[in-house]
Design a protein around this motif. Structure first.
Motif, short mmCIF file in Angstrom:
data_model
loop_
_atom_site.label_atom_id
_atom_site.label_comp_id
_atom_site.label_asym_id
_atom_site.label_seq_id
_atom_site.Cartn_x
_atom_site.Cartn_y
_atom_site.Cartn_z
N ARG A 74 0.81 -1.35 -0.05
CA ARG A 74 0.25 -0.05 0.13
C ARG A 74 1.20 1.60 0.08
O ARG A 74 1.90 0.97 0.48
N VAL A 75 0.12 2.24 -0.33
CA VAL A 75 0.60 3.42 -0.45
C VAL A 75 0.00 4.84 0.32
O VAL A 75 -1.04 4.83 0.74
N ARG A 76 0.85 4.99 1.22
CA ARG A 76 0.16 5.88 2.80
C ARG A 76 1.40 7.15 2.07
O ARG A 76 2.50 8.01 2.14
N ILE A 77 0.24 8.19 2.24
CA ILE A 77 0.46 9.61 2.45
C ILE A 77 0.30 10.27 3.90
O ILE A 77 -0.85 10.55 3.76
N GLN A 78 0.70 11.02 4.44
CA GLN A 78 0.50 11.68 5.52
C GLN A 78 0.97 13.26 5.50
O GLN A 78 2.54 12.79 5.83
#
Length: 284
Positions: A171-175
């Motif tokens: 998964r790709v997580r952008i925070q």
């Protein structure tokens, strides 16, 4: 001492699977009996194999209701192995089956009558029961031609079914987070200062020459003013991070193997003077 173990199964397919497993375990085909259709001789055949008459009536009733009976004749040292194979999914308690049938009107074995099982016959029983007798009727396939007994070799063929399931590939997580950094700017500020000075007057100036009464009360008020820095902040968007997910379709070829039962029938009776070999699909 030879014993017979009997089990009633819910349908012919399940019983056929059990027969195959018995053969794979090394049980002789001649020691396995398979009953899938009602027969007037079924009860007598079971009694001859050592099954008590009351149980034989119950088994016959189960076959009439759609079940399939397997009986295996085995030695003492084979009993545990046979029971382990027979005790599979789909086997039911014979006592429970009899109780259910009696609630529907079935009366079971009556020693005062010489006929078959009495009561109502109908819907296929959804199970089977097993028993072990002193001369137990274990799953035994008698030789062809025995009245009321079927010689059955299940012909099975597997089909390949390909389904789909979702799996994760990471998964790709952008925070986003807020950070502070120090900044500085220079600004010029004006500041006023009020100075009060007393100085002597020289010369011959006389009171009143300045155009005002020197003895008149007066008030002079001077305000000091200055500038101070005022800070304000303005937020503006300088960049965007866009997240999107694209979906693509692909075709994948799935390869596997499927099994199929093939049976060769050898007829050595020399019909018309020749021996023939028939395959399971009827071709010669």
């Amino acid at each position: 001492m030879s014993k017979t173990v009997t089990c009633l199964y819910q349908d012919q397919q399940k019983a056929g699977e059990i027969v195959s497993r018995l053969e794979q375990a090394g049980i002789s085909r001649g020691d396995i009996s398979f009953y899938s259709t009602p027969s007037d001789n079924l009860i007598d055949d079971l009694e001859n194999d050592g099954v008590p008459r009351t149980d034989a009536y119950a088994y016959a009733e189960g076959v009439r209701r759609g079940g399939s009976l397997v009986a295996v004749e085995c030695d003492d040292d084979e009993i545990d192995q046979v029971i382990d194979i027979l005790d599979d999914d789909g086997i039911l308690d014979l006592d429970e089956q009899e109780t259910s049938w009696r609630s529907e009107g079935w009366q079971g074995y009556d020693a005062s009558t010489s006929g078959g099982t009495t009561g109502r016959l109908g819907a296929a029983a959804a199970g089977l029961a097993g028993s072990l007798t002193d001369s137990p009727a274990s799953i035994r396939t008698d030789k062809a031609g025995a009245s009321g007994r079927d010689e059955v070799i299940p012909i099975a063929e597997e089909e390949l079914h390909v389904g789909k399931r979702e799996v994760g590939h990471g998964r790709v997580r952008i925070q986003s987070r807020v950070v502070e950094r120090p900044v500085s700017e220079q600004v010029n500020l004006r500041q006023e200062h009020v100075e009060v000075e007393r100085r002597p007057v020289s010369g011959t100036a006389q009171a009143g020459t300045l155009g005002a009464d020197p003895f008149q009360e007066r008030t002079i008020e001077v305000e000091e003013r200055g500038e101070e820095a005022v800070v304000s902040k303005e937020a503006r968007v300088v960049e965007e991070v866009v997240v999107r997910k694209d979906v693509e379709q692909r075709t994948e070829t799935v390869s596997d193997t499927v099994r199929k039962t093939e049976v060769d029938v050898e007829d050595d009776r020399n019909i018309r003077g020749t021996g023939t070999t028939d395959s399971a699909d009827g071709k010669r």
